[in-house]
Design a protein around this motif. Structure first.
Motif, PDB file in Angstrom:
ATOM      1  N   LYS A   1       0.836  -1.209   0.000  1.00 43.46           N
ATOM      2  CA  LYS A   1       0.000   0.000   0.000  1.00 43.46           C
ATOM      3  C   LYS A   1       0.866   1.253   0.000  1.00 43.46           C
ATOM      4  CE  LYS A   1      -4.076  -1.953   2.203  1.00 43.46           C
ATOM      5  NZ  LYS A   1      -4.939  -1.948   3.387  1.00 43.46           N
ATOM      6  N   GLN A   2       1.958   1.222   0.745  1.00 38.23           N
ATOM      7  CA  GLN A   2       2.862   2.381   0.786  1.00 38.23           C
ATOM      8  C   GLN A   2       3.498   2.596  -0.585  1.00 38.23           C
ATOM      9  OE1 GLN A   2       6.039   1.943   3.589  1.00 38.23           O
ATOM     10  NE2 GLN A   2       6.669   4.077   3.444  1.00 38.23           N
ATOM     11  N   ALA A   3       3.902   1.510  -1.252  1.00 37.78           N
ATOM     12  CA  ALA A   3       4.500   1.636  -2.585  1.00 37.78           C
ATOM     13  C   ALA A   3       3.474   2.128  -3.599  1.00 37.78           C
ATOM     14  CB  ALA A   3       5.081   0.300  -3.015  1.00 37.78           C
ATOM     15  N   GLU A   4       2.239   1.645  -3.518  1.00 36.05           N
ATOM     16  CA  GLU A   4       1.197   2.116  -4.428  1.00 36.05           C
ATOM     17  C   GLU A   4       0.929   3.600  -4.214  1.00 36.05           C
ATOM     18  OE1 GLU A   4      -2.097  -0.446  -3.654  1.00 36.05           O
ATOM     19  OE2 GLU A   4      -1.265  -2.105  -4.835  1.00 36.05           O
ATOM     20  N   GLY A   5       0.906   4.019  -2.953  1.00 34.35           N
ATOM     21  CA  GLY A   5       0.707   5.438  -2.662  1.00 34.35           C
ATOM     22  C   GLY A   5       1.852   6.288  -3.176  1.00 34.35           C
ATOM     23  N   ALA A   6       3.077   5.797  -3.044  1.00 30.22           N
ATOM     24  CA  ALA A   6       4.232   6.544  -3.539  1.00 30.22           C
ATOM     25  C   ALA A   6       4.229   6.617  -5.060  1.00 30.22           C
ATOM     26  CB  ALA A   6       5.527   5.892  -3.043  1.00 30.22           C
ATOM     27  N   SER A   7       3.871   5.528  -5.732  1.00 28.71           N
ATOM     28  CA  SER A   7       3.836   5.556  -7.196  1.00 28.71           C
ATOM     29  C   SER A   7       2.703   6.449  -7.693  1.00 28.71           C
ATOM     30  CB  SER A   7       3.709   4.144  -7.762  1.00 28.71           C
ATOM     31  OG  SER A   7       2.466   3.589  -7.427  1.00 28.71           O
ATOM     32  N   GLN A   8       1.586   6.450  -6.977  1.00 31.38           N
ATOM     33  CA  GLN A   8       0.486   7.336  -7.365  1.00 31.38           C
ATOM     34  C   GLN A   8       0.891   8.798  -7.175  1.00 31.38           C
ATOM     35  OE1 GLN A   8      -3.065   6.828  -5.053  1.00 31.38           O
ATOM     36  NE2 GLN A   8      -4.370   7.732  -6.621  1.00 31.38           N
ATOM     37  N   ALA A   9       1.587   9.091  -6.088  1.00 37.88           N
ATOM     38  CA  ALA A   9       2.062  10.456  -5.858  1.00 37.88           C
ATOM     39  C   ALA A   9       3.079  10.841  -6.922  1.00 37.88           C
ATOM     40  CB  ALA A   9       2.671  10.569  -4.471  1.00 37.88           C
ATOM     41  N   ALA A  10       3.969   9.922  -7.316  1.00 38.51           N
ATOM     42  CA  ALA A  10       4.957  10.224  -8.363  1.00 38.51           C
ATOM     43  C   ALA A  10       4.266  10.483  -9.695  1.00 38.51           C
ATOM     44  CB  ALA A  10       5.942   9.066  -8.492  1.00 38.51           C
ATOM     45  N   ARG A  11       3.229   9.682 -10.031  1.00 37.58           N
ATOM     46  CA  ARG A  11       2.473   9.922 -11.262  1.00 37.58           C
ATOM     47  C   ARG A  11       1.809  11.298 -11.241  1.00 37.58           C
ATOM     48  NH1 ARG A  11      -0.888   5.485 -10.651  1.00 37.58           N
ATOM     49  NH2 ARG A  11       0.594   3.812 -10.397  1.00 37.58           N
ATOM     50  N   GLN A  12       1.253  11.637 -10.084  1.00 35.26           N
ATOM     51  CA  GLN A  12       0.589  12.940  -9.964  1.00 35.26           C
ATOM     52  C   GLN A  12       1.605  14.071 -10.136  1.00 35.26           C
ATOM     53  OE1 GLN A  12      -2.695  13.451  -9.705  1.00 35.26           O
ATOM     54  NE2 GLN A  12      -2.327  15.636  -9.851  1.00 35.26           N
ATOM     55  N   TYR A  13       2.798  13.926  -9.559  1.00 39.78           N
ATOM     56  CA  TYR A  13       3.844  14.954  -9.713  1.00 39.78           C
ATOM     57  C   TYR A  13       4.299  15.062 -11.159  1.00 39.78           C
ATOM     58  CZ  TYR A  13       4.243  15.069  -4.618  1.00 39.78           C
ATOM     59  OH  TYR A  13       3.994  15.202  -3.286  1.00 39.78           O
ATOM     60  N   LEU A  14       4.409  13.924 -11.858  1.00 37.91           N
ATOM     61  CA  LEU A  14       4.793  13.962 -13.269  1.00 37.91           C
ATOM     62  C   LEU A  14       3.714  14.627 -14.113  1.00 37.91           C
ATOM     63  CD1 LEU A  14       6.426  10.450 -13.771  1.00 37.91           C
ATOM     64  CD2 LEU A  14       7.566  12.669 -13.808  1.00 37.91           C
ATOM     65  N   GLU A  15       2.446  14.339 -13.829  1.00 40.56           N
ATOM     66  CA  GLU A  15       1.352  14.979 -14.564  1.00 40.56           C
ATOM     67  C   GLU A  15       1.335  16.485 -14.301  1.00 40.56           C
ATOM     68  OE1 GLU A  15      -2.192  12.965 -13.373  1.00 40.56           O
ATOM     69  OE2 GLU A  15      -1.678  11.135 -14.466  1.00 40.56           O
ATOM     70  N   ASP A  16       1.556  16.878 -13.044  1.00 38.71           N
ATOM     71  CA  ASP A  16       1.609  18.312 -12.724  1.00 38.71           C
ATOM     72  C   ASP A  16       2.787  18.985 -13.415  1.00 38.71           C
ATOM     73  OD1 ASP A  16      -0.607  17.944 -11.140  1.00 38.71           O
ATOM     74  OD2 ASP A  16       0.506  17.973  -9.228  1.00 38.71           O
ATOM     75  N   ASN A  17       3.912  18.277 -13.468  1.00 36.34           N
ATOM     76  CA  ASN A  17       5.098  18.830 -14.122  1.00 36.34           C
ATOM     77  C   ASN A  17       4.850  18.976 -15.619  1.00 36.34           C
ATOM     78  OD1 ASN A  17       7.695  19.723 -14.501  1.00 36.34           O
ATOM     79  ND2 ASN A  17       8.638  17.707 -14.393  1.00 36.34           N
ATOM     80  N   ASP A  18       4.221  17.994 -16.265  1.00 36.83           N
ATOM     81  CA  ASP A  18       3.877  18.094 -17.691  1.00 36.83           C
ATOM     82  C   ASP A  18       2.901  19.234 -17.930  1.00 36.83           C
ATOM     83  OD1 ASP A  18       5.532  15.992 -18.334  1.00 36.83           O
ATOM     84  OD2 ASP A  18       3.905  14.503 -18.360  1.00 36.83           O
ATOM     85  N   ALA A  19       1.938  19.406 -17.039  1.00 34.10           N
ATOM     86  CA  ALA A  19       0.946  20.472 -17.193  1.00 34.10           C
ATOM     87  C   ALA A  19       1.630  21.834 -17.082  1.00 34.10           C
ATOM     88  CB  ALA A  19      -0.141  20.349 -16.147  1.00 34.10           C
ATOM     89  N   LEU A  20       2.577  21.974 -16.160  1.00 37.56           N
ATOM     90  CA  LEU A  20       3.309  23.240 -16.033  1.00 37.56           C
ATOM     91  C   LEU A  20       4.175  23.513 -17.253  1.00 37.56           C
ATOM     92  CD1 LEU A  20       4.409  23.175 -12.281  1.00 37.56           C
ATOM     93  CD2 LEU A  20       2.793  24.722 -13.371  1.00 37.56           C
ATOM     94  N   ARG A  21       4.770  22.486 -17.830  1.00 33.91           N
ATOM     95  CA  ARG A  21       5.591  22.684 -19.043  1.00 33.91           C
ATOM     96  C   ARG A  21       4.721  23.125 -20.213  1.00 33.91           C
ATOM     97  NH1 ARG A  21       9.991  17.782 -19.012  1.00 33.91           N
ATOM     98  NH2 ARG A  21      11.101  18.489 -17.183  1.00 33.91           N
ATOM     99  N   LYS A  22       3.516  22.587 -20.306  1.00 36.01           N
ATOM    100  CA  LYS A  22       2.614  22.955 -21.408  1.00 36.01           C
ATOM    101  C   LYS A  22       2.141  24.394 -21.263  1.00 36.01           C
ATOM    102  CE  LYS A  22       0.981  18.340 -22.489  1.00 36.01           C
ATOM    103  NZ  LYS A  22      -0.147  17.421 -22.479  1.00 36.01           N
ATOM    104  N   VAL A  23       1.971  24.825 -20.018  1.00 38.33           N
ATOM    105  CA  VAL A  23       1.501  26.192 -19.781  1.00 38.33           C
ATOM    106  C   VAL A  23       2.580  27.183 -20.161  1.00 38.33           C
ATOM    107  CG1 VAL A  23       0.825  27.803 -17.957  1.00 38.33           C
ATOM    108  CG2 VAL A  23      -0.161  25.521 -18.027  1.00 38.33           C
ATOM    109  N   GLN A  24       3.843  26.861 -19.932  1.00 34.94           N
ATOM    110  CA  GLN A  24       4.935  27.810 -20.217  1.00 34.94           C
ATOM    111  C   GLN A  24       5.259  27.819 -21.630  1.00 34.94           C
ATOM    112  OE1 GLN A  24       8.124  26.520 -17.709  1.00 34.94           O
ATOM    113  NE2 GLN A  24       7.227  27.443 -15.912  1.00 34.94           N
TER     114      GLN A  24
END
Length: 137
Positions: A114-137
């Protein structure tokens, strides 16, 4: 068969039954762990160690024979017959220990998963946020 051998045989048959019961494959270690941690088993364990020692002493006395077993009053120790008793007793304790350890490992494995799934989900969310910020700039 004398009374003492009937008592010893009953004790050994009960131990064999308990060993077979603990080895049943469709009862999960987590369920056994719940059973081992129940109030009833806790009560049995609190009185069980002293009962266990008394039972071992009685069985040893029964197997050694003593003055009651020999009409001349000379005890005839039969130490070879003690081996089957100590084998099932040690087997029962080892089985309970291994089942408890397996249940604890299963619980920690689920927690790590469960801890690993939560960490991978958080990493996916950070990558999606990072991609969204790159698209905005």
């Amino acid at each position: 068969m004398s009374l003492q051998w009937t008592a010893v045989a009953t004790f050994l048959y009960a131990e064999v039954f308990l060993v077979l019961l603990l080895c049943v494959p469709f009862v999960s270690p987590a369920r056994w762990q719940k059973i081992f941690r129940s109030r009833l088993v806790g009560l049995v364990v609190s009185y069980g160690n002293s009962f266990f020692i008394v039972l071992i002493v009685i069985l040893v006395l029964l197997l050694l024979g003593g003055p009651l077993g020999d009409p001349r009053g000379i005890p005839k120790p039969n130490l070879g017959s003690l081996t089957p008793i100590f084998v099932p007793l040690s087997l029962l304790r080892r089985l309970v220990t291994l089942i408890s350890a397996q249940a604890a490992l299963g619980a920690s494995s689920q927690a790590f998963r469960k801890q690993a799934e939560g960490a991978s989900q958080a990493a996916r969310q950070y990558l999606e946020d990072n991609d969204a910020l790159r698209k905005v700039q």
